[in-house]
Design a protein around this motif. Sequence first.
Motif, PDB file in Angstrom:
ATOM      1  N   LEU A 123      39.733  35.914  40.386  1.00 24.65           N
ATOM      2  CA  LEU A 123      40.986  36.552  39.721  1.00 24.65           C
ATOM      3  C   LEU A 123      40.890  36.342  38.368  1.00 24.65           C
ATOM      4  O   LEU A 123      41.260  37.321  37.790  1.00 24.65           O
ATOM      5  N   GLN A 127      41.165  39.578  35.758  1.00 28.82           N
ATOM      6  CA  GLN A 127      42.077  39.704  34.789  1.00 28.82           C
ATOM      7  C   GLN A 127      41.458  39.653  33.427  1.00 28.82           C
ATOM      8  O   GLN A 127      42.052  40.274  32.389  1.00 28.82           O
ATOM      9  N   PHE A 143      46.519  35.428  47.521  1.00 28.21           N
ATOM     10  CA  PHE A 143      46.029  36.049  46.147  1.00 28.21           C
ATOM     11  C   PHE A 143      46.447  37.378  46.120  1.00 28.21           C
ATOM     12  O   PHE A 143      46.149  38.155  45.399  1.00 28.21           O
ATOM     13  N   ALA A 146      48.861  38.733  43.472  1.00 21.53           N
ATOM     14  CA  ALA A 146      48.273  38.889  42.270  1.00 21.53           C
ATOM     15  C   ALA A 146      47.369  39.805  42.024  1.00 21.53           C
ATOM     16  O   ALA A 146      47.433  40.487  40.828  1.00 21.53           O
ATOM     17  N   GLN A 149      49.060  43.195  41.932  1.00 18.66           N
ATOM     18  CA  GLN A 149      50.070  43.512  40.531  1.00 18.66           C
ATOM     19  C   GLN A 149      49.064  43.715  39.184  1.00 18.66           C
ATOM     20  O   GLN A 149      49.511  44.511  38.692  1.00 18.66           O
ATOM     21  N   ASP A 391      50.747  31.499  46.048  1.00 16.15           N
ATOM     22  CA  ASP A 391      49.863  31.048  45.190  1.00 16.15           C
ATOM     23  C   ASP A 391      50.874  30.439  44.019  1.00 16.15           C
ATOM     24  O   ASP A 391      51.497  31.438  43.456  1.00 16.15           O
TER      25      ASP A 391
END
Lengths: 412, 321, 289
Positions: A123, A127, A143, A146, A149, A391
Amino acid sequence: MADQDLDSILRRMSQTQVNRRGFMAGGAMAGMAALVAACTGGSKATDAPASAAAPSTPPASAAASEMAAASVEPVFSQEPTEGHLWMYNWSDYIDPGNIKEFQKRYAVDDWTYDTYASNEELLTKLQAGAGGQWDVGAPTAEFTPALVQGGFIQKIDWSKVPNAKYIDKQFKGLWWDPKDEYQMPKDWGTTGIAVRTKYVTEDVSSWKNFFDVAPKYSGKIVIVDSPGDVFVAPLKALGYSLNSVDPTELSKARDLLMALAPHVLALDSDQYQKKLQTGEAVLGLTWTGGLDGLIQDPKTADTKYIIPSDGTLYWLDTWVIFANPPHPIAAHAFLNFIEEPAIQAQETITNAYATPNDEAKKLVPQKILDDPTIFVPQAIFDSGLLESAKDVSTDKNRVAIWKEFKSSIGKK
Amino acid sequence: MSAPATPAAPLGSSREVPRGKRPARDRSGTLVEFWLRSHTWLVYAFLYLPILVVVVFSFNSTSTRVTNWEGFSLRWYENVFTDKAIQRNLINSLTVGFFTAVISTVVGTMAALGIQRAPKWFRMPFDALTYVSLIVPEIVIALSTLVFFAVTIGRGGLVSTITGGPEIGLGYHTVVSALAVFNISLVLLLVQARLSNMDRTHIEASFDLYGTPWRTFWQITFPQLLPAIVAGFLLSFTFSFDDYIITSFVHGTNQTTIPLYVFSALRKGVTPATNAVAAVMLFVTLAILLVGQFLLSRQARRAGTAGAAGVAGMIVEQQGG
Amino acid sequence: MTARSSRRARLLTGVLLLPASLWYLLLLVAPIVIIVVFSFGNSGPTGGYAGGFTTDHYADLIANNIDPLITSLRLSVIGTVLCLLVGLPLAYYIATRAGRRKGLFIVLLVVPFWTSFLIRTYAWLTILGPEGLGGFIGGITGDDSFRILGTDWAVQLGLVYGYLPLMVFPLYVTLERMDRTLVEASKDLGAGRWATFRQITLPIALPGLITGSILVFIPMMGEYVIPNILGYGRVFTVGSSLVLTFLESRDWPGGSAQAVVLVAIMLVSVTFYVWFINRGRRGRDVSIL
């Protein structure tokens, strides 16, 4: 001969050190060797379905290739793939025989396999901008929100993955992906208590017992280095949700953790089996990986893995397709391929993790189905004892408590 | 202390005092020699002990816990030689290591030479940056460099927006350039340490005689810097060959290196498989080194023992060294 | 020097410094600026960076981060001193006693590091663990709970093991240049071994000593893998804290603030250290032009 194969495969496989969260069985080697040995006997995996009859209780890999031939043929017409598949996954998380089969069937010459070692690493990298380079991956379910998103994964075109219908309904429509758009369940397991009953005579069937008994075995307790799992123990012992971010609840959990800290030998996600084996540790908050090996070995057969009666966590790894995949056709083809019952059954055998695929379960040897460290008894699943993780690792209170706990390990 | 009056010994020689010719009062001499010798051997034993363990257990036939000896077997080596993925990883590691080492050595040496003449306003921030590059923890560099790359050469990044071309993306270039930062500083410091002991008179003398900086450099400075340059190259190679965090963050598709593979694989336990991979990694690099050493020494022998010292040696003799 | 050659000299200096400067600018300064910007921002709902401006992260720092800092300092200082004690005689031996095989000795020093770092560290687990030295000593002393692993000493050993070449190489490159006639002269003039060492050898080795201690101390401060494995996760360092913050809780602004403060503290210390040791030494800058 088939039975002998089965036994030796199982024995070798169970002696491997397998860890949770997708760290694959060292028995992949053994599994592959066995598969190759079995396959060279003649029945090579074919792409044309032969007979439709599936023999009952088939021995493992010797028959897997035959099963592949006898498995359900995709009823839609498969488009030709791009010839490449770029996977980003945990190390060695797919049966090598299946990889070869996939490559052959779908004319995928270029198969690349890059690895990461934790969901957080994946992640964080996404990111920070590392996307667009891979097709398929296998993060853990919590996850998913996330990833969605951040725009890092895309919706799966289910019309290209008809085999997904074999997935057990109890894994569908869950909070992380209520409409089942973004992920496909891969395998699942639990976090629990590992104990060397030879040394620990007390009853440790609940987290509460775990905390009570800990001081007596001071310096002989091993805990996985994962906050999401460690918080399960105090929160469940207190009767709260393991995802709680309520400050009062967390504060009480903190007290339990801090009382435990001085008695902990090690925070270790990779070598806890070893510590239990040598007796350096006699009690642990662990995953199931590697425990099979201890249970099978006569010297450490006293090892037990317990799903605590006050509840615990179950985790689910999922297949996802990354956003802007370079080879979307191959990606979907792979997802469909991996859920073919025989293929999926082979995955279960090699990885020693429970499959959510009902059809595949029918092809898994009974011995594995009965192993509580791999397949959680349905009764427990239905009882609501198992809670899935959210999470919540970014919650400030949790982070502060985790840091405090980590700094206090072993310090009286 | 000012520069020593006597010129230093030519490169490669060592003026050891023949044993037995020491003054009698120096009885502690042999004791000290013994201690120096044994200390050295002990240190090497210490350094190689884990390697020995790794290699020995790579021959373990067990497929489970690596320390459960089950018999001698070469199967894990077979595994390494047939597994295309591992071979790919090894090549990636060697590529990254080699290119980073070359770039760092060249750039670092140049900088070490240039910094001597730099004005103070430049030198101070530059020195500070050198230290900073060593100080910033790897995870921080890894993350921030990835963000930097994403913003500049990634999808929709500055470069593709300005030039309108395709994104460059991550790849060998990002791994090598990210790893080079630390290693440039490493080489820089090593060469500087060497430079600060160097005899200025040589250089000035040769400059008067020959005139061009280029020649001065190659004939005088370079040979004297060679140990530091080689040391820098070796260390740079070592640290980029075996790097985890930065490589893990900024690599591109199909560029998993051995450390990445090992890190992920170790989660399933230390099996002899990973030991065999480590052993092969060792043997391959050792082989490359020995071949390189052999070729170099053949070349040196052909060129004669005046070799690296070259003109410097001649000058030393002329000055009565 | 003529005006023309001094212009050329400046040009040459510029050319020499250009690649390194470019590298530092793009791949060091830019990322650090990014980190500084992060440190004043907010983290997103699932982690990462989400803009904004706040000094909260710096305020939080002091409360929570003293312990890891002290642990790291302790480990690094002792580790550096140990590296020096182990490395200096070794470098001296190679530079002065190894003759034509100097190169071989040097390379053999670094060969162990061409196996995977993690696998080497795991090998130490075997060597020092209950099946190895730890169990052996425990057996002899009859102490059932004796352990080498999971203690500071195991970590210290691992650190020295991992960083020794970084101390030995700089010492070697300075000592190798040492003119042995000076040592002989000093002895002939009646100075004892120790005096000779202190007044001749040590000052020559000093630049190498400085470089070595910096190259060892600094990275040790950021170490977390070795404390994690050999220290059984009981040794919580600054590095552990950073990884926890960045990766596990994905708090980029918080981690960035930690990093900025760490870098600032260490930069000041290192600069001070270098100035302190170098004071009184006349500048020995060598010009190549």
